[in-house]
Scaffold this motif. Structure first.
Motif, short mmCIF file in Angstrom:
data_model
loop_
_atom_site.label_atom_id
_atom_site.label_comp_id
_atom_site.label_asym_id
_atom_site.label_seq_id
_atom_site.Cartn_x
_atom_site.Cartn_y
_atom_site.Cartn_z
N LYS A 61 1.22 -1.01 0.05
CA LYS A 61 -0.13 0.61 0.31
C LYS A 61 1.08 0.94 0.15
O LYS A 61 1.56 1.57 0.98
N LEU A 62 0.23 2.17 -1.17
CA LEU A 62 1.69 3.55 -1.43
C LEU A 62 0.51 4.47 -1.18
O LEU A 62 0.04 4.39 -1.45
N THR A 63 1.50 5.90 -0.59
CA THR A 63 -0.13 6.90 -0.10
C THR A 63 2.02 8.01 -0.76
O THR A 63 2.37 8.47 0.27
N ILE A 64 1.06 8.68 -1.80
CA ILE A 64 1.55 9.22 -2.03
C ILE A 64 0.72 10.70 -2.32
O ILE A 64 -0.50 10.51 -3.07
N PRO A 65 1.70 12.17 -1.39
CA PRO A 65 0.82 13.44 -1.46
C PRO A 65 0.09 13.95 -3.23
O PRO A 65 2.10 13.90 -3.92
N THR A 66 -0.09 14.08 -2.92
CA THR A 66 -0.46 15.07 -4.61
C THR A 66 0.53 15.53 -4.98
O THR A 66 0.94 16.12 -6.80
N ALA A 67 0.71 17.20 -4.29
CA ALA A 67 2.07 18.20 -4.42
C ALA A 67 3.32 17.00 -5.01
O ALA A 67 4.20 17.45 -5.71
N ASN A 68 3.37 15.41 -4.80
CA ASN A 68 4.95 14.50 -5.02
C ASN A 68 4.45 14.43 -6.50
O ASN A 68 5.54 14.15 -7.25
#
Length: 192
Positions: A61-68
């Motif tokens: 499970k990867l959680t990536i902020p949209t700012a990245n």
């Protein structure tokens, strides 16, 4: 939240994907050759993206902020058949495996509108990818983030510079004198 069984919310297995930028969050399936079951599940939220997949029996499970993400990109994947061309609007990451499709179609009618809608939704720039893999904006930003501040105009080149001295232009306006006394003596009133 849209669900993988929703025809609007499944992609990669089928050929089309159309998500509504105003109706986040969304959940949909994508084809993933590296996953055990050939699928990855994407949860698209306002401020982050969650990617779930199973690799070698282990859940990831990867959680990536949209700012990245680098921006919103239009991509035309290579196709064997020229008549089965697909066009994608993608939330582009520097790692191509983490890029997330937002719109997939075989028609180019709405591609520009979808590209701009998603870029505005995530407040990310419109980007294109070069052959070397680097990203850049296709047109310069008018007043967006990263643009240079406006340079103030110099007054000395003005045709009106001789009309008023520059020292007077820098003066601050005075304050109103309504609370001060004009006379210190009693007022004389003539009566008949």
């Amino acid at each position: 939240m849209s669900h993988p069984s929703d025809p609007q919310g499944s992609a990669g297995i089928g050929e089309r994907l159309r998500l509504d930028p105003a109706a986040l969050p969304h959940r949909y399936d994508l084809a993933d050759a590296g996953a055990d079951d050939g699928l990855r599940v994407v949860d698209l939220h306002d401020d982050h993206v969650v990617i779930r997949r199973v690799v070698a029996g282990g859940r990831m499970k990867l959680t990536i902020p949209t700012a990245n993400f680098r921006g919103v990109m239009v991509r035309v994947p290579e196709a064997d058949d020229i008549f089965n061309l697909r066009i994608e609007v993608v939330l582009a990451h520097i790692d191509p495996a983490l890029s997330v499709p937002l719109f997939i179609s075989d028609r180019a009618d709405d591609i520009a509108a979808e590209w701009r809608l998603w870029a505005e939704r995530f407040e990310l720039p419109l980007v294109v990818q070069d052959i070397d893999g680097s990203f850049h904006e296709p047109y310069p930003a008018i007043a967006g983030p990263g643009s240079k501040p406006a340079i103030p105009r110099r007054r000395r080149q003005s045709a009106l510079r001789h009309r008023r001295p520059s020292a007077l232009m820098r003066r601050k306006p005075g304050r109103a004198q309504s609370d001060e006394f004009v006379h210190r003596e009693r007022e004389i009133i003539a009566r008949h």
